[in-house]
Structures are given as C-alpha cells and as structure tokens.
Design an enzyme around this catalytic site. Structure first.
Site, PDB file in Angstrom:
ATOM      1  N   GLY A 195       7.008 119.418 141.522  1.00  0.00           N
ATOM      2  CA  GLY A 195       7.072 119.442 142.977  1.00  0.00           C
ATOM      3  C   GLY A 195       6.025 118.532 143.562  1.00  0.00           C
TER       4      GLY A 195
ATOM      5  CD  GLN B 228       6.212 118.691 134.692  1.00  0.00           C
ATOM      6  OE1 GLN B 228       6.532 117.717 134.028  1.00  0.00           O
ATOM      7  NE2 GLN B 228       7.074 119.261 135.510  1.00  0.00           N
TER       8      GLN B 228
END
Length: 428
Positions: free
Chosen positions: A40, A224
């Site tokens: 995200g 990530q």
C-alpha cells in the site's frame, strides 16, 4: 542511461510511495517489479490523498509510462477497482502497461491464505490474506495462471478447470473447510476481467529495455521492505517475494548491468506490521505517540503498526544487501517535539555487543538494543524548504544516520505532501 531502483530499507511502510511520486517527476518510466495488492502506497498531492496498491505511483503524472512487471502477482478485481477510482479522481491510466507474464490471484488463493493462517494459530505469520503467498506458490509449482492466459478465454478455461478442482480438494482434505469454488462462476468473472484489462497487456521487458537503450530515465519501484525479503528478511515472518534491489532485474526482465543507482527509503524511526521480533520496539506511551503522529496504520489492512527507534544495525544490513547508493529518510517531522531521540547502534546478546544483523530469529528475539541518545528539536520543520533551514539537532541526527549506515542521505521528508521534500543530492 539513468536507472534508479527504489527499495524499502526496513520492514516496509517506509514512505516509498511518496518518494516514488517525488522522483517520478524526473523519470520517463516507472516500473513496479514485485509483490501484489498486499502493498500500500499513500501519496499526497495538493492535499489530495491517493492510495495505491498495484499501480505504480508514477501514474499521477500523465506523461509517465507506468509498467507492472512479470514479478508482480495481480488481483484483477483490485486492479480494476484501483483504475476506476483513479479515473474518477481525474487521473488518466492510459499509460499503464502490464506484463503478460505476471501471475494472477484468484479467489481460492485468498481462501487458502486465510485457512493457512487459521491453521497456524499463535504461530501465524500475520499476512494480509490477500492471496499473495498462495499465488507465488502456484507460480513455483508451475500451476499458476498468468495475464497472458487471463486475456485468452479459451486458454483460461482449459487451465482453470483442473486448478479449481484441486483447490477444492485441498480446502476440504487439508484445511477441513466447507468452502468450495464454482469453476464456471470464476471463469465468467475472470473472463470479464480479462476483457477489460486486455488493452493494458504488453511486453514489459521489451518496453523497459528499449527505454533504457534510448536514454530514458527509468525508476523501478519495489513494495514491502528489505527485512520482508523471502531470502534476506526475518524468515518466516516475511513476504513471498524479493523486495530487494536485485529483484528489479528479475521482476521486470532486464540485466543487472543496466542498473545505475539504488535508493533505500527509511523512516526517521522504524515500524513493523505483523508478527516477529523487533529489537527497538517501543511498548509505552511514546510508541503510541509516534504511531498517532505518524498515522502509522496500514494502507492495505488498517492495522496499527508497531513503532520503535531507528535501528542502524538494520540500516547497515540493508545497505549491504541492496548495494545502496543513497538513503531517503522520511517522516523526520514526526520526531519534532521529543526531548531526547535514540538510535540503536548495536545489539547486546549474551553479554557481547554485535553490530551485524543476525541470521537466527531466536538470536534476534533475545537481542537488546544498544542506544546512543541525541537531543531533539522543538521547531516545526514541516514548512522547511532547504536542508540548511533545519534545526541543528535535526541535521546532527541525519548526519549520524549517514555515518552509521555509510550511505549518504539524498532526500529528507518533512511532511506527507509532495512539496514537503528536501533534496541533498540529485538522484537522476
């Protein structure tokens, strides 16, 4: 040739979306090379918030080509929803291209993801249950379905029938689940997805290499962070792909000789979502204060992030694993107002000081951080436009981050907005 790989230098959530958006203004092409909708990225432009999961952050510039590489696993429903939201916000998605080799996430991947977490109980990994791991598992066992099959109904039907039958047996026989998936329902739904996405599918490897050979500036965007890498992270509490810089070549289809620069993004403190050891984690009111000030809640899951002091052991590890050229330090403004700041310089383990990140999770869990303290600053830095305008204590703090990691700081974030960014070294 000017190519930059942007990676997370901690446990993810470092602010890569903002830095990608900032650097994309100088780039001609932005390429996402791994991960899926478990990532995200939040970008703030003119007080407008954009939340991206699959589409590269460069999409907010209408003149940039944005590519999703073969290393990404794609949930087509999530991707289409993201496309629709962007279009409704006035953002053109015409320049998006998707690799035909990228693998597709199906409903059974998500259900298996949930079932596996339920099976593990207290030993769960803390995944987002978005089906990422099971999709990569299918890729590795050679039963995955790719975008090239998704957009071909005949081939999709042929591959999907056997896979759905096996997944239903797996859910019943291994996980004891009563959930069963209807092959025809999935075929109809995903054929529709394929029809809508067909216009975006193109050979990403060719596009990237042509751009580089033509002298274009290409930015590779990872998801990530280094410590979530399947090989080099805090295994097993990791993601199912490789977020490190080397993965950009595998996930986009180019050779390592074509990468010039690697930028590691790190918060001025550190956070982690999910399970696993975290040496500098703050379990007190200060940790809660940093979480609230930094809005440390997952873009994808909304889960509160665990917060702690900056860890230079991790910074040095990330520098080595990724071959970092520069650091981009984000959220420096969150530390404003704290009387004392701490940086972890090493770990104490069984009475000895270690300065390298341990391979064993058992050892890491028993490590105690060794801190150096710094005086904080009280001045509001959110409107600072130049590095020289930062309070001396803030500059001293950044200088020590540089010295401990051996990597120069090139970018400093003093707020969430695109303009709240200080540049110390030119990246492109």
């Amino acid at each position: 040739m000017s190519t930059v790989v942007l990676i997370g230098a901690q446990w993810g959530d470092e602010g890569k979306g903002k830095v990608t958006d900032f650097l994309a203004r100088r780039a001609d092409m932005v390429v996402r090379y791994q991960g899926g909708s478990n990532a995200g990225h939040t970008v703030v432009v003119n007080d407008k918030i954009y939340k991206l999961h699959l589409i590269p952050s460069g999409i907010l510039y209408s003149d940039k080509m944005c590519l999703i590489g073969n290393g990404v696993v794609i949930d087509p429903g999530v991707l289409l929803e993201e496309l629709d939201v962007l279009e409704s916000q006035g953002v053109s998605t015409a320049n998006l291209r998707i690799s035909p080799r990228a693998h597709v996430i199906f409903p059974y991947h998500k259900r298996i993801d949930m079932a596996e977490e339920e099976r593990k109980g207290k030993s769960k990994i803390g995944t987002t249950c978005r089906g990422i791991g099971p999709a990569y598992m299918d890729k590795a066992t050679r039963v995955g379905i790719r975008m090239v099959e998704l957009i071909d109904r005949e081939e999709l039907a042929e591959k999907l029938r056997d896979v759905v039958e096996f997944k239903n047996q797996l859910l019943t026989g291994v996980y004891g689940s009563s959930d069963q998936f209807d092959y025809r329902e999935i075929l109809e739904l995903y054929s529709g997805y394929g029809e809508r996405l067909k216009k975006y599918v193109a050979n990403v490897s060719i596009l990237v290499n042509e751009a580089i050979d033509g002298g274009k500036k290409v930015l590779f965007e990872g998801a990530q962070g280094t410590l979530l890498d399947i090989d080099h992270g805090t295994y097993p509490y990791v993601t199912s792909s490789s977020p490190i810089a080397a993965s950009a070549c595998l996930g986009a289809g180019l050779g390592p000789t074509k990468i010039n620069t690697v930028v590691g993004v790190a918060k001025a403190y550190i956070t982690r979502v999910g399970e696993g050891p975290f040496p500098t984690e703050l379990h007190d009111k200060l940790g809660e204060q940093i979480r609230e000030r930094g809005h440390e809640f997952g873009t994808t899951t909304g889960r509160p992030r665990r917060c702690g002091w900056y860890d230079a052991v991790i910074a040095r590890y990330a520098a080595r694993i990724n071959g970092l050229s520069y650091l981009a330090v984000t959220k420096l403004d969150v530390l404003t107002g704290l009387e004392t700041l701490k940086i972890c310089t090493g770990y104490r383990y069984k009475g000895e000081i270690i300065t390298e990140f341990p391979d064993s999770l058992k050892v890491l869990a028993r490590c105690e951080p060794v801190y150096r303290e710094f005086p904080g600053w009280q001045e509001d830095i959110s409107n600072v436009n130049d590095y020289s305008e930062l309070p001396q204590n803030a500059r001293d703090y950044l200088k020590y981050l540089e010295d401990l990691s051996g990597v120069p700081v090139a970018i400093v974030g003093v707020g969430p907005g695109r303009t709240q960014t200080l540049v110390l070294h030119d990246i492109f």
